[in-house]
Design an enzyme around this catalytic site. Structure first.
Site, PDB file in Angstrom:
ATOM      1  N   SER A 207       3.585 106.077 -45.283  1.00  0.00           N
ATOM      2  CA  SER A 207       3.847 104.761 -44.713  1.00  0.00           C
ATOM      3  C   SER A 207       3.041 104.603 -43.422  1.00  0.00           C
ATOM      4  CB  SER A 207       5.343 104.643 -44.415  1.00  0.00           C
ATOM      5  OG  SER A 207       5.607 103.387 -43.823  1.00  0.00           O
ATOM      6  N   THR A 245      -0.688  90.302 -55.004  1.00  0.00           N
ATOM      7  CA  THR A 245      -1.907  90.280 -54.193  1.00  0.00           C
ATOM      8  C   THR A 245      -1.797  91.314 -53.083  1.00  0.00           C
ATOM      9  OG1 THR A 245      -2.185  87.948 -54.687  1.00  0.00           O
ATOM     10  CG2 THR A 245      -3.387  88.792 -52.769  1.00  0.00           C
ATOM     11  N   CYS A 333      26.878 103.872 -36.151  1.00  0.00           N
ATOM     12  CA  CYS A 333      28.202 103.328 -35.907  1.00  0.00           C
ATOM     13  C   CYS A 333      28.497 102.300 -36.989  1.00  0.00           C
ATOM     14  CB  CYS A 333      28.267 102.687 -34.530  1.00  0.00           C
ATOM     15  SG  CYS A 333      29.938 102.247 -34.082  1.00  0.00           S
TER      16      CYS A 333
HETATM   17  N1  PLP Z   1      10.938 108.357 -46.022  1.00  0.00           N
HETATM   18  C1  PLP Z   1      11.063 108.891 -44.803  1.00  0.00           C
HETATM   19  C2  PLP Z   1      11.139 110.375 -44.661  1.00  0.00           C
HETATM   20  C3  PLP Z   1      11.125 108.075 -43.673  1.00  0.00           C
HETATM   21  O1  PLP Z   1      11.248 108.616 -42.466  1.00  0.00           O
HETATM   22  C4  PLP Z   1      11.048 106.668 -43.842  1.00  0.00           C
HETATM   23  C5  PLP Z   1      11.156 105.757 -42.687  1.00  0.00           C
HETATM   24  O2  PLP Z   1      11.788 106.056 -41.708  1.00  0.00           O
HETATM   25  C6  PLP Z   1      10.898 106.150 -45.143  1.00  0.00           C
HETATM   26  C7  PLP Z   1      10.851 107.027 -46.204  1.00  0.00           C
HETATM   27  C8  PLP Z   1      10.800 104.675 -45.385  1.00  0.00           C
HETATM   28  O3  PLP Z   1       9.562 104.192 -44.972  1.00  0.00           O
HETATM   29  P1  PLP Z   1       9.336 102.631 -44.664  1.00  0.00           P
HETATM   30  O4  PLP Z   1       9.971 102.361 -43.347  1.00  0.00           O
HETATM   31  O5  PLP Z   1       7.852 102.465 -44.609  1.00  0.00           O
HETATM   32  O6  PLP Z   1       9.936 101.868 -45.789  1.00  0.00           O
END
Ligand code: PLP
Length: 395
Positions: A207, A245, A333
């Site tokens: 990401s 797209t 929380c």
């Molecule tokens: N997987 C892990 C280990 C993450 O730390 C995160 C985001 O914090 C995600 C998946 C999800 O990514 P995104 O925020 O790009 O959807």
């Protein structure tokens, strides 16, 4: 309003790079043309479209160079969550009928909830335990494999406690059993080696916003020859594996950010490790009863995660925020009660301690002076909260 808030008062120290990172200026510069002159649709045949298409494919080649894969093995998505969803559901549902999935209890919810989705549709899911450091054992993976196992999904590095799993060893186990292996590498992006052959993974999720790229854009590596059923139907973009797209500017941003991060990865990791160790040593040395969560060595360079006794994370975070420190906690929380993190619970940390977790995740902006500031302020804040708690208990 927010701008006024963030730009006035004491200097802000950002210790939440595991949540997200600011865009690198070079990344913004690389993205800008795709909002302006190169605004075409990459699927269009005209010059405007071809220009956008060139940008998209150049970005694909850039990402492939970091992952040491072929450009056509990459699918651009809307982020880590979508990449994980596509990996789990796409592989599991690519064959008729139901089967078995292996994952771990300490995964991000993008993986856990995708596994749950499959379980609701009749799949068997094995949730492997983690040890007290949050690590998955390759032997446990091997023991869990069944004749109908369709996918193993184990994260590269944990987002809460920073523990790095033995991915290459788990991949070797998966390979011996001819089971596809997916790794959620969202937290590893920009910090750890992403060479898919060295790691031995079949699928890998990243990401952009975790490595100084934009939010809402990610990528899924899928080894050539793997079976994957698209999870979003529509046009034939991304070789018919992800319709819609493409977010060209975002993808260019992702590729630029990843390339920059890879270029300075080792030097930056060494710098962050140095800061992290000072921070960990300082916190453990100045706050009685504080414990470090996660593996002492096999951990992300920028991750420090503690449990602080007799402290509620939410209050601590607010106090730190007032002092200009942006930090986070895994505890949430929910409806008035503090819910300890599933990761800390899985590591065997008692709930009473887990509700006082503090994650300080370091990144590009952090300096020695930042660490000094945290170490100067944190013990007093914790002490204050502990005495308030004591008073509350005795009244
Ligand atoms: N997987 C892990 C280990 C993450 O730390 C995160 C985001 O914090 C995600 C998946 C999800 O990514 P995104 O925020 O790009 O959807």
């Amino acid at each position: 309003m927010m701008d006024v808030l963030l730009n006035s008062g004491p200097r802000r120290l950002y210790f939440d790079h595991a949540a997200t990172t600011p865009l690198a200026p070079e990344v913004i510069a690389a993205m800008l043309p795709y909002f302006n002159a190169s605004y075409g649709n990459p699927s269009s045949v005209h010059a405007e479209g071809r220009l956008a298409h060139e940008g998209l494919e150049a970005a694909r080649r850039q990402v492939a160079a970091v992952l040491h894969c072929r450009p056509q093995e990459l699918i651009f998505t809307s982020g880590g969550t979508e990449s994980d969803n596509l990996a789990l559901k796409g592989v599991a549902l690519a064959q008729q009928g139901v089967g078995h999935i292996i994952t771990s209890v300490a995964e991000h919810h993008a993986v856990l909830h995708s596994a749950e989705y499959l379980a609701h549709r009749g799949f068997k899911v094995t949730y492997l335990p983690v040890d007290r450091f949050g690590m998955v054992s390759p032997d446990a993976v091997a023991a869990a494999i069944q004749p109908d196992t369709r996918l193993i999904s184990i994260m590269y590095a944990n987002n809460e406690v920073g523990t790095i799993n033995p991915i290459a060893q788990i991949a070797a186990v998966a390979q011996r059993a001819a089971v596809p292996f997916h790794s959620d590498a969202v937290q590893a992006g920009g910090s750890l080696d992403l060479d898919v052959d060295r790691l031995g993974v079949d699928l890998l999720a990243l990401s952009a916003h975790k490595f100084y790229g934009p939010k809402g854009v990610g990528v899924l590596y899928v080894r050539g020859g793997s079976r994957l059923l698209y999870q979003q139907s529509g046009g034939s973009q991304e070789s018919k594996r992800r319709a819609g797209t493409e977010n060209v500017a975002g993808i260019v941003g992702l590729a630029t950010a990843l390339t920059i991060a890879e270029g300075k990865r080792e030097a930056e990791a060494a710098r962050l490790r140095g800061l992290r160790e000072r921070l960990i040593g300082g916190v453990l040395g100045s706050i009685p009863g504080a414990i470090l969560n996660g593996h002492p060595v096999e951990r992300l360079p920028g991750n420090a995660n503690f449990c602080l006794p007799d402290v509620e994370a939410e209050t601590l975070l607010l106090r730190l925020d007032l002092l200009g420190i942006a930090a986070s906690s895994a505890s949430a929380c929910t409806s008035g009660a503090v819910e300890p993190s599933h990761v800390l619970r899985a590591m065997g940390i008692p709930d009473a301690l887990a509700v006082g977790s503090l994650r300080l995740s370091l990144g590009a902006s952090n300096t020695e002076a930042d660490i000094d500031y945290v170490l100067a302020k944190l013990p007093a804040v914790v002490n204050k909260l502990q005495s308030l708690k004591l008073r509350e208990r005795s009244s």
